[in-house]
Design a protein around this motif. Structure first.
Motif, mmCIF file in Angstrom:
data_model
loop_
_atom_site.group_PDB
_atom_site.id
_atom_site.type_symbol
_atom_site.label_atom_id
_atom_site.label_comp_id
_atom_site.label_asym_id
_atom_site.label_seq_id
_atom_site.Cartn_x
_atom_site.Cartn_y
_atom_site.Cartn_z
ATOM 1 N N ALA A 1 0.819 -1.211 0.000
ATOM 2 C CA ALA A 1 0.000 0.000 0.000
ATOM 3 C C ALA A 1 0.856 1.266 0.000
ATOM 4 O O ALA A 1 0.435 2.314 -0.503
ATOM 5 N N LEU A 2 2.058 1.174 0.546
ATOM 6 C CA LEU A 2 2.949 2.330 0.608
ATOM 7 C C LEU A 2 3.676 2.581 -0.714
ATOM 8 O O LEU A 2 3.988 3.727 -1.050
ATOM 9 N N THR A 3 3.949 1.525 -1.462
ATOM 10 C CA THR A 3 4.766 1.643 -2.673
ATOM 11 C C THR A 3 4.275 2.712 -3.647
ATOM 12 O O THR A 3 5.082 3.523 -4.130
ATOM 13 N N PRO A 4 2.965 2.773 -3.979
ATOM 14 C CA PRO A 4 2.517 3.799 -4.936
ATOM 15 C C PRO A 4 2.764 5.230 -4.475
ATOM 16 O O PRO A 4 2.881 6.138 -5.301
ATOM 17 N N LYS A 5 2.852 5.433 -3.163
ATOM 18 C CA LYS A 5 3.099 6.779 -2.647
ATOM 19 C C LYS A 5 4.519 7.255 -2.956
ATOM 20 O O LYS A 5 4.821 8.443 -2.854
ATOM 21 N N PHE A 6 5.395 6.306 -3.311
ATOM 22 C CA PHE A 6 6.802 6.643 -3.524
ATOM 23 C C PHE A 6 7.263 6.246 -4.925
ATOM 24 O O PHE A 6 8.437 5.948 -5.136
ATOM 25 N N SER A 7 6.347 6.231 -5.884
ATOM 26 C CA SER A 7 6.682 5.736 -7.225
ATOM 27 C C SER A 7 7.870 6.473 -7.834
ATOM 28 O O SER A 7 8.722 5.872 -8.496
ATOM 29 N N GLY A 8 7.954 7.779 -7.606
ATOM 30 C CA GLY A 8 9.077 8.533 -8.153
ATOM 31 C C GLY A 8 10.374 8.250 -7.429
ATOM 32 O O GLY A 8 11.442 8.141 -8.047
ATOM 33 N N ALA A 9 10.293 8.094 -6.117
ATOM 34 C CA ALA A 9 11.501 7.890 -5.312
ATOM 35 C C ALA A 9 12.068 6.488 -5.472
ATOM 36 O O ALA A 9 13.278 6.285 -5.319
ATOM 37 N N VAL A 10 11.205 5.514 -5.778
ATOM 38 C CA VAL A 10 11.664 4.130 -5.854
ATOM 39 C C VAL A 10 12.765 3.968 -6.889
ATOM 40 O O VAL A 10 13.816 3.369 -6.622
ATOM 41 N N ALA A 11 12.549 4.502 -8.101
ATOM 42 C CA ALA A 11 13.536 4.341 -9.174
ATOM 43 C C ALA A 11 14.872 4.964 -8.788
ATOM 44 O O ALA A 11 15.937 4.369 -9.020
ATOM 45 N N ARG A 12 14.827 6.151 -8.182
ATOM 46 C CA ARG A 12 16.076 6.831 -7.807
ATOM 47 C C ARG A 12 16.821 6.063 -6.723
ATOM 48 O O ARG A 12 18.039 5.895 -6.793
ATOM 49 N N ARG A 13 16.086 5.591 -5.712
ATOM 50 C CA ARG A 13 16.746 4.860 -4.629
ATOM 51 C C ARG A 13 17.257 3.509 -5.111
ATOM 52 O O ARG A 13 18.325 3.049 -4.697
ATOM 53 N N LEU A 14 16.492 2.849 -5.990
ATOM 54 C CA LEU A 14 16.933 1.560 -6.514
ATOM 55 C C LEU A 14 18.231 1.707 -7.302
ATOM 56 O O LEU A 14 19.134 0.867 -7.203
ATOM 57 N N GLU A 15 18.320 2.771 -8.076
ATOM 58 C CA GLU A 15 19.538 3.003 -8.849
ATOM 59 C C GLU A 15 20.730 3.202 -7.922
ATOM 60 O O GLU A 15 21.810 2.626 -8.129
ATOM 61 N N SER A 16 20.522 3.999 -6.878
ATOM 62 C CA SER A 16 21.595 4.249 -5.917
ATOM 63 C C SER A 16 21.971 2.976 -5.162
ATOM 64 O O SER A 16 23.158 2.666 -4.980
ATOM 65 N N MET A 17 20.956 2.210 -4.734
ATOM 66 C CA MET A 17 21.219 0.986 -3.985
ATOM 67 C C MET A 17 21.899 -0.064 -4.855
ATOM 68 O O MET A 17 22.791 -0.784 -4.395
ATOM 69 N N THR A 18 21.487 -0.149 -6.126
ATOM 70 C CA THR A 18 22.094 -1.126 -7.036
ATOM 71 C C THR A 18 23.581 -0.852 -7.212
ATOM 72 O O THR A 18 24.410 -1.779 -7.243
ATOM 73 N N LYS A 19 23.939 0.414 -7.315
ATOM 74 C CA LYS A 19 25.354 0.775 -7.433
ATOM 75 C C LYS A 19 26.126 0.344 -6.186
ATOM 76 O O LYS A 19 27.252 -0.157 -6.274
ATOM 77 N N LEU A 20 25.509 0.530 -5.026
ATOM 78 C CA LEU A 20 26.170 0.141 -3.778
ATOM 79 C C LEU A 20 26.266 -1.380 -3.658
ATOM 80 O O LEU A 20 27.273 -1.907 -3.161
ATOM 81 N N PHE A 21 25.218 -2.091 -4.090
ATOM 82 C CA PHE A 21 25.273 -3.553 -4.067
ATOM 83 C C PHE A 21 26.448 -4.048 -4.918
ATOM 84 O O PHE A 21 27.160 -4.984 -4.541
ATOM 85 N N THR A 22 26.641 -3.404 -6.073
ATOM 86 C CA THR A 22 27.752 -3.777 -6.950
ATOM 87 C C THR A 22 29.087 -3.430 -6.296
ATOM 88 O O THR A 22 30.038 -4.216 -6.322
ATOM 89 N N GLU A 23 29.136 -2.253 -5.681
ATOM 90 C CA GLU A 23 30.365 -1.800 -5.031
ATOM 91 C C GLU A 23 30.798 -2.762 -3.925
ATOM 92 O O GLU A 23 31.986 -3.073 -3.773
ATOM 93 N N PHE A 24 29.824 -3.247 -3.161
ATOM 94 C CA PHE A 24 30.134 -4.146 -2.046
ATOM 95 C C PHE A 24 30.075 -5.622 -2.438
ATOM 96 O O PHE A 24 30.260 -6.489 -1.587
ATOM 97 N N ASP A 25 29.795 -5.884 -3.717
ATOM 98 C CA ASP A 25 29.758 -7.254 -4.226
ATOM 99 C C ASP A 25 28.811 -8.119 -3.383
ATOM 100 O O ASP A 25 29.177 -9.182 -2.869
ATOM 101 N N VAL A 26 27.557 -7.643 -3.251
ATOM 102 C CA VAL A 26 26.593 -8.259 -2.339
ATOM 103 C C VAL A 26 25.998 -9.543 -2.902
ATOM 104 O O VAL A 26 25.886 -10.553 -2.202
#
Length: 288
Positions: free
Chosen positions: A260-285
């Motif tokens: 129910a919360l996800t649609p409230k953050f539709s714009g923020a999700v893509a930006r945070r996912l991009e940032s988190m994905t870069k960090l996951f790669t950086e830390f070889d998660v």
């Protein structure tokens, strides 16, 4: 011969004064949370003096307020469904059941819990919880102790994909004070707790309420002592065939809140996912 419980004593009382009627109404309304209030709290809630409270509990058959409080806590604790009690109450057939039979019973029980929770859940409270948890102008704190600690950690990890300004709390009292010092009144506390209701969760909720904050609670009992510090309660079913209560309906409710919360953050999700994905790669998660 066992002594009668509080509500039975109240039912047998007649010819009450106006002050006693206030106390009787409070006792019925606040039971069982009443067991965790002190003499001053009860007097303030009823609008009467401490001496009046003492005389009233003596009229109910208790020696003094101390005996009243101790007896009431024991009475409430007796109704709490502890794992060891559930274990000792299992019959021989349940103990001798084959593993696949236990699996089947557990799944059937989980389905029943989910269905009953769906039928009884307050839409108003669920919607209000979504609004509070989704309001980014409010700092959000998550609280879970003992078995609820892992569940709130799970919720925190998934919520972090799109919600910022979230603090995860737990039962570590030595750290808790550092994390909740100077709470802003617009903050929101979201807690998860089944009985036996850890005291540290109750204390944390009380601190937030005293600061003027909204508190959301997922719990399985309408007699939970934590409700006295709750502004938005969400009740879930928790029956299970084993010695432990089922958390499946609670987990499903956490996932429903996330959905129910996800649609409230539709714009923020893509930006945070991009940032988190870069960090996951950086830390070889992950493997991929």
């Amino acid at each position: 011969m066992p002594k009668p419980p509080l509500l039975q004593r109240l039912a047998q009382l007649d010819d009450m004064t106006p002050s006693e009627k206030k106390l009787a109404a409070l006792f019925r309304r606040e039971y069982p949370q009443l067991a965790f209030d002190n003499l001053t709290d009860i007097g303030a809630k009823a609008g009467v003096g401490k001496a009046t409270v003492t005389r009233f509990v003596q009229r109910l058959g208790y020696l003094n307020f101390y005996e009243f409080s101790k007896t009431l806590r024991n009475e409430v604790a007796h109704h709490m469904d502890l794992p060891v009690r559930r274990l000792t109450q299992m019959n021989e057939e349940e103990r001798a059941a084959a593993p696949d039979t236990i699996f089947s019973h557990t799944i059937d029980s989980a389905i029943a819990n989910l269905q009953r929770t769906k039928e009884t859940l307050s839409s108003e409270n669920f919607n209000k919880a979504v609004d509070l948890l989704g309001d980014t102008s409010r700092p959000l704190f998550l609280m879970g102790a003992v078995s609820a600690e892992g569940l709130m950690s799970y919720f925190y990890i998934l919520l972090s994909y799109f919600r910022e300004n979230v603090v995860l709390l737990n039962g570590n009292a030595s750290i808790l004070g550092h994390r909740i010092a100077r709470i802003a009144p617009e903050s929101v506390l979201f807690a998860f707790s089944y009985d036996r209701y850890p005291k540290i969760t109750g204390t944390t909720m009380r601190v937030f309420r005293e600061a003027g904050c909204e508190t959301v609670l997922i719990t399985e009992r309408r007699s939970s002592p934590l409700l006295q510090h709750t502004t938005v309660p969400i009740f879930v079913e928790a029956e299970g065939p084993g010695m432990f209560k089922s958390r499946c309906a609670g987990i499903a409710t956490l996932e429903a809140l996330l959905a129910a919360l996800t649609p409230k953050f539709s714009g923020a999700v893509a930006r945070r996912l991009e940032s988190m994905t870069k960090l996951f790669t950086e830390f070889d998660v992950y493997f991929h």
